[in-house]
Design an enzyme around this catalytic site. Structure first.
Site, PDB file in Angstrom:
ATOM      1  N   LYS B 211       0.832  -1.198   0.000  1.00 10.81           N
ATOM      2  CA  LYS B 211       0.000   0.000   0.000  1.00 10.81           C
ATOM      3  C   LYS B 211       0.868   1.250   0.000  1.00 10.81           C
ATOM      4  O   LYS B 211       0.368   2.363   0.151  1.00 10.81           O
ATOM      5  CB  LYS B 211      -0.896   0.010   1.237  1.00 10.81           C
ATOM      6  N   CYS B 350     -13.819  -4.835   3.417  1.00 11.17           N
ATOM      7  CA  CYS B 350     -13.361  -5.673   4.535  1.00 11.17           C
ATOM      8  C   CYS B 350     -13.696  -5.070   5.893  1.00 11.17           C
ATOM      9  O   CYS B 350     -13.054  -5.383   6.897  1.00 11.17           O
ATOM     10  CB  CYS B 350     -11.850  -5.956   4.469  1.00 11.17           C
TER      11      CYS B 350
HETATM   12  C1  LIG Z   1      -6.965  -0.390   7.755  1.00 12.45           C
HETATM   13  C2  LIG Z   1      -6.489  -1.661   7.160  1.00 12.45           C
HETATM   14  N1  LIG Z   1      -6.046  -2.649   7.939  1.00 12.45           N
HETATM   15  C3  LIG Z   1      -5.594  -3.800   7.450  1.00 12.45           C
HETATM   16  C4  LIG Z   1      -5.575  -4.040   6.104  1.00 12.45           C
HETATM   17  C5  LIG Z   1      -5.106  -5.355   5.623  1.00 12.45           C
HETATM   18  O1  LIG Z   1      -3.970  -5.209   4.861  1.00 12.45           O
HETATM   19  P1  LIG Z   1      -3.346  -6.474   4.156  1.00 12.45           P
HETATM   20  O2  LIG Z   1      -4.414  -7.008   3.304  1.00 12.45           O
HETATM   21  O3  LIG Z   1      -2.218  -5.916   3.413  1.00 12.45           O
HETATM   22  O4  LIG Z   1      -2.957  -7.409   5.211  1.00 12.45           O
HETATM   23  C6  LIG Z   1      -6.017  -3.048   5.248  1.00 12.45           C
HETATM   24  C7  LIG Z   1      -6.023  -3.252   3.806  1.00 12.45           C
HETATM   25  O5  LIG Z   1      -7.005  -3.166   3.117  1.00 12.45           O
HETATM   26  C8  LIG Z   1      -6.489  -1.834   5.782  1.00 12.45           C
HETATM   27  O6  LIG Z   1      -6.939  -0.885   4.998  1.00 12.45           O
END
Ligand SMILES: Cc1ncc(COP(=O)(O)O)c(C=O)c1O
Lengths: 302, 391
Positions: B211, B350
Site C-alpha cells: 500500500k 473488509c
Molecule cells: C486499515 C487496514 N487494515 C488492514 C488491512 C489489511 O492489509 P493487508 O491485506 O495488506 O494485510 C487493510 C487493507 O485493506 C487496511 O486498509
C-alpha cells in the site's frame, strides 16, 4: 437474473477457448441456478453486464437511465427473444437437415446455412434468384420416366451440358429405382452459357422418335465431358439407333419449336438455375441429397 | 513535488491507455526503482540470506540488513531489530495475537470501524478465553470508559472506509496510563503521513508494503524490543532457532526468531526501495497533495448531491473519499467508472462489521496517491455527473 440465461451459452462457447470465459460461464450458470431458486445472483455477473452497457449508453442519458432502471425487464425481453429465436433456429436446422432448406421444402427463400455451407449449387439461368411458381409447371407432352400413372411426379428442369444437373442424376435415378410410385418428368432448359446444350436437347428428342429418349438422356449425362460437334452421331450409333433417321432429324432441327417451348415454360415457372426439381409444391434447386428427396416423397406419399 | 516527473517512474502510467488509478487504499502502483531493485536480487544474487557462507548469500544478508535499517529509519524505530518482515498487515496482527503470553480473561479493545484483519483475530481469540471490547471510532471519551483492565488496545490509525483517523496520540497516552499496550494498524496511515513509532510511543505497529509503492505481499511489524522479547514464537521452524535437539530448541535472535523459513528477500529489498522513494518525495508533500485532490472531489460531490462517508471536512479524510450515489449499488458505480478506465473500489472494504452495524449496503471508494493528478479527478467528476443522472 435471467440475463444469465443469455450469458451462459455465449460464455460457455467462448469458454471452450479461454479460461476467462470458462470462469464467466461458471458464474452465469451459478447465477442462473440462483435465479431459478428465486434467489439473488451473487456472482455479480449480471451487475457487470448491466453497468458496462449503461456506461456505454451514457452519451444518451435518458436511454442510459432507462436501461439502468429497467434492466430486469429488458433482460426478460431479451430472454424471450432468445428463446423464440432459438426455437426458430431449431426449426431451421431441422428443415435444413431434412429438406436441405431451412425454410422448409416449399420455400426457396434465403437460407443462411446455404451461405455458410452451400449445397444448392446450380447452373445459373438468370443470374439472380427469384420466386418459383410451381403452379405453372407443365407436364403434358414432356418425357416421362417410370410408371406414367405413378402417384407422385418429380419434375426436373435440367440442362444436358450443366455439370450440376449431371451431379443430380445418380440420386434421381436411385430414387426412381426405389420408389415405384414416383415418376420423373424432364424439362430441358438448354442454357446458352454451356456449349452444346441446344444440340444435346435436339439430339435427345430425335432419339425419342426412336423410343430411346431415356437411354440417350443417360448417355448425354454419363459422357457429358465428351460433347462435341460429332459425338451425337456416335451416341446414336452406340445406342443402335437408325443413324440416318437420327441424322435427318438432328440436322433439320426438327424439335426446335418444342425446345423453345420447354424453355419458355421454364422462364414462366421462374427457373433461375438447373437443375430445379418440383415435387408438388416443394421445390429444390441444385443437386440434392438422397434423404432430402426421400423426406419430401414420404411426406407426400403419406 | 513534481508530479509529471513522478508519473514517469511508474511504467503503467506511461502506457497508451494509462489507468486513472484511484484504488490506492487497496494496493498502490509500483515505481520502476522498486521493480529494478527487486530484479537486481533475482538477476544478481538470487540466494538465501543468513544461512550460507558464500558470496551470494553474504550479499543477500547485507542487502536485507540494509532494507531493515531503511524501514526502521522510515518509522523512526530505535533499532532495526525491532522491524519484523511479514507478508502484510494481516499477518502482523495475527503474529501479535498468537504470540503474546495471554492470561485467561485478558481484554483486547478495538474500535468499531476495524478492518477484518484487526477484528477476526480477536473474535477467534475468544476461543482461548480472551475478551474483546469495542469502543466508538475516534471517540476518546468512549475509549476512556472502556480502557479499564484492558491488556491490549488494537486500533486502526486511518480508516480505509472513509479516511478518517483515530486520535491515536491521545489514545496511546491513555492506554499507557492504564497499563495497556497498543497495537497500531497503520496500513492506511504509513503510506500517506509520517508514522513515528517513537513519538507516538506505540508498542506494536503493523503496515503493508504494497500500500506504499512496495512489492505485493510484503509487510512489516514493529515492536518495542522489550515487548518482542516477551513474545512467544508463533510460526516456528527453519531460521527461527539457533540450535535444536530432539526435544528442545534454542530460539534465534530477534527479529529472525519471528521470520520463519526462507524469506521474500526481493520483497524486503523492494519494500526498502519503496520507502526510500517515499522519503525522497517527502511524506508531507504527498499528504498535502492528496488532501488537495480530496478537496477537489469533495467539492464536486457536494454539488452533485453525492453522500460522502465520514467527516465533512476533506482535511480529516486523508486521501480517501468513500461515497454513495443515493441508493445506487456501489458496485454499479465502480463498474461504470471502470468502463471509462477509472479504477475505484466498491463494497464493504473488509469492514463488513461497521457497514452491517450502520445498515449501509457498502460504498464506493476513491483513494489517492502521489501520482494522481487534478486532471484525473476532473475526469472522474465528469463521469460521476453522468452517473448521478441514473438515480
Ligand atoms: C486499515 C487496514 N487494515 C488492514 C488491512 C489489511 O492489509 P493487508 O491485506 O495488506 O494485510 C487493510 C487493507 O485493506 C487496511 O486498509
Amino acid at each position: 437474473m435471467v440475463i444469465c440465461l443469455i450469458a451462459l451459452p455465449i460464455f460457455a462457447i467462448l469458454g471452450i477457448f479461454s479460461l476467462k470465459y470458462r470462469q464467466l460461464a461458471w458464474e452465469a450458470f451459478h447465477c442462473l441456478f440462483k435465479t431459478v431458486q428465486l434467489k439473488p445472483c451473487d456472482t455479480g455477473i449480471d451487475q457487470r453486464i448491466k453497468s458496462k452497457y449503461t456506461a456505454k449508453l451514457m452519451w444518451w442519458p435518458g436511454l442510459a437511465r432507462a436501461f439502468y432502471k429497467y434492466f430486469a425487464v429488458l433482460s426478460w425481453i431479451f430472454v424471450i427473444l432468445m428463446l423464440v429465436s432459438t426455437y426458430f433456429t431449431g426449426v431451421g436446422v431441422y428443415n435444413y437437415e431434412k429438406y436441405g432448406n431451412c425454410n422448409g421444402p416449399d420455400s426457396n427463400a434465403f437460407c443462411i446455412f446455404n451461405v455458410v455451407k452451400p449445397n444448392q449449387e446450380e447452373c445459373s439461368a438468370t443470374g439472380v434468384k427469384q420466386t418459383l411458381y410451381p403452379d405453372k409447371v407443365k407436364i403434358e407432352g414432356y418425357p416421362v420416366r417410370g410408371d406414367p400413372n405413378a402417384k407422385l411426379t418429380i419434375v426436373e428442369y435440367g440442362c444436358f451440358s450443366c455439370p450440376y444437373t449431371k451431379e443430380a442424376e445418380p440420386v434421381v435415378r436411385q430414387i426412381l429405382q426405389d420408389y415405384h410410385d414416383v415418376n420423373l418428368v424432364y424439362h430441358d432448359v438448354p442454357l446458352s452459357i454451356h456449349k452444346y446444350s441446344i444440340e444435346a436437347a435436339e439430339a435427345a428428342l430425335c432419339a425419342k422418335d426412336q423410343d430411346k429418349y431415356w437411354a440417350y438422356h443417360d448417355i448425354l449425362f454419363d459422357k457429358q465431358n465428351l460433347l462435341n460437334d460429332t459425338v451425337f452421331y456416335d451416341f446414336a450409333q452406340e445406342l443402335n439407333l437408325n443413324v440416318t433417321q437420327f441424322k435427318e432429324c438432328y440436322s433439320t432441327k426438327k424439335y426446335e419449336a418444342e425446345i423453345n417451348q420447354s424453355y419458355a415454360n421454364a422462364l414462366d415457372v421462374g427457373i433461375y438455375g438447373t437443375p430445379t426439381f418440383f415435387i408438388k409444391q416443394a421445390n429444390l434447386v441444385g443437386p440434392q441429397k438422397y434423404k432430402t428427396f426421400k423426406a419430401i416423397i414420404e411426406d407426400n406419399l403419406g | 513535488m513534481n508530479i509529471e516527473k513522478i508519473r514517469k517512474d511508474f511504467p503503467i502510467l506511461n502506457e497508451k491507455k494509462a489507468p486513472i488509478y484511484f484504488d490506492n487504499a487497496c494496493m498502490t502502483l509500483k515505481p520502476v526503482q522498486v521493480i529494478n531493485k527487486m530484479n537486481e536480487y533475482y538477476e544478481q544474487y538470487p540466494a538465501c540470506g543468513g544461512r550460507s557462507h558464500h558470496r551470494l548469500a553474504e550479499k543477500v544478508t547485507e542487502e536485507t540488513m540494509k532494507a531493515r535499517k531503511e524501514i526502521a529509519n522510515f518509522f523512526n524505530a530505535k533499532n532495526e531489530r525491532e522491524i519484523i518482515f511479514t507478508r502484510n498487515t494481516t499477518e502482523g496482527i495475527n503474529l501479535v495475537a498468537n504470540s503474546i503470553r495471554w492470561n485467561k480473561g485478558d481484554i483486547i479493545l478495538t474500535s468499531d470501524k476495524e478492518h477484518n484483519s484487526n477484528l477476526i483475530p480477536w473474535i477467534v481469540a475468544k476461543n482461548r478465553g480472551l475478551r474483546h471490547e469495542i469502543f466508538k471510532f475516534n471517540d476518546v471519551e468512549d475509549f476512556k470508559k472502556k480502557i479499564k483492565g484492558v491488556r491490549l488496545v488494537s486500533i486502526v490509525h486511518t480508516s480505509n472506509v472513509d479516511g478518517s483517523s483515530n486520535n491515536v496520540h491521545e489514545m496511546i497516552k491513555i492506554a499507557h496510563e492504564n497499563n495497556a499496550s497498543v497495537l497500531l494498524d497503520a496500513a492506511q496511515s504509513a503510506p500517506h503521513k509520517s508514522v513515528d513509532v517513537r513519538k507516538l510511543d506505540v508498542d506494536f505497529m503493523v503496515a503493508s508494503g504494497h500500500k506504499m509503492l512496495g512489492p505485493s505481499g510484503m509487510g512489516v511489524l514493529y515492536g518495542k524490543m522489550h515487548l518482542l522479547e516477551e513474545l512467544n514464537q508463533f510460526l516456528v521452524g527453519g531460521d527461527t532457532v539457533k540450535n535444536s535437539h530432539y526435544h528442545t530448541f534454542e530460539p534465534e535472535d530477534i527479529p529472525e526468531r519471528f521470520e520463519a523459513g526462507l524469506q521474500n528477500y526481493a520483497g524486503m529489498i523492494g519494500f526498502a526501495e519503496a520507502v526510500r522513494y517515499l522519503k525522497k518525495v517527502g511524506l508531507k508533500d504527498i499528504e498535502e497533495h492528496e488532501l488537495k485532490l480530496n478537496a477537489q472531489l469533495t467539492d464536486a460531490f457536494n454539488n452533485l448531491g453525492i453522500t460522502i462517508l465520514g467527516p465533512k471536512d476533506p482535511k480529516l479524510r486523508s486521501g480517501v473519499v468513500g461515497f454513495n450515489v443515493g441508493q445506487m449499488n456501489p458496485h454499479d458505480v465502480a463498474l461504470m467508472l471502470n468502463t471509462h478506465n477509472i479504477m475505484i473500489r466498491s463494497g464493504m472494504h473488509c469492514v463488513h462489521s461497521w457497514f452491517n452495524a450502520h445498515k449501509i449496503n457498502g460504498s464506493a471508494r476513491a483513494s489517492f496517491y502521489l501520482y494522481n493528478t487534478s486532471e484525473e479527478v476532473e475526469e472522474m467528476i465528469k463521469r460521476m455527473r453522468e452517473i448521478v443522472k441514473l438515480r
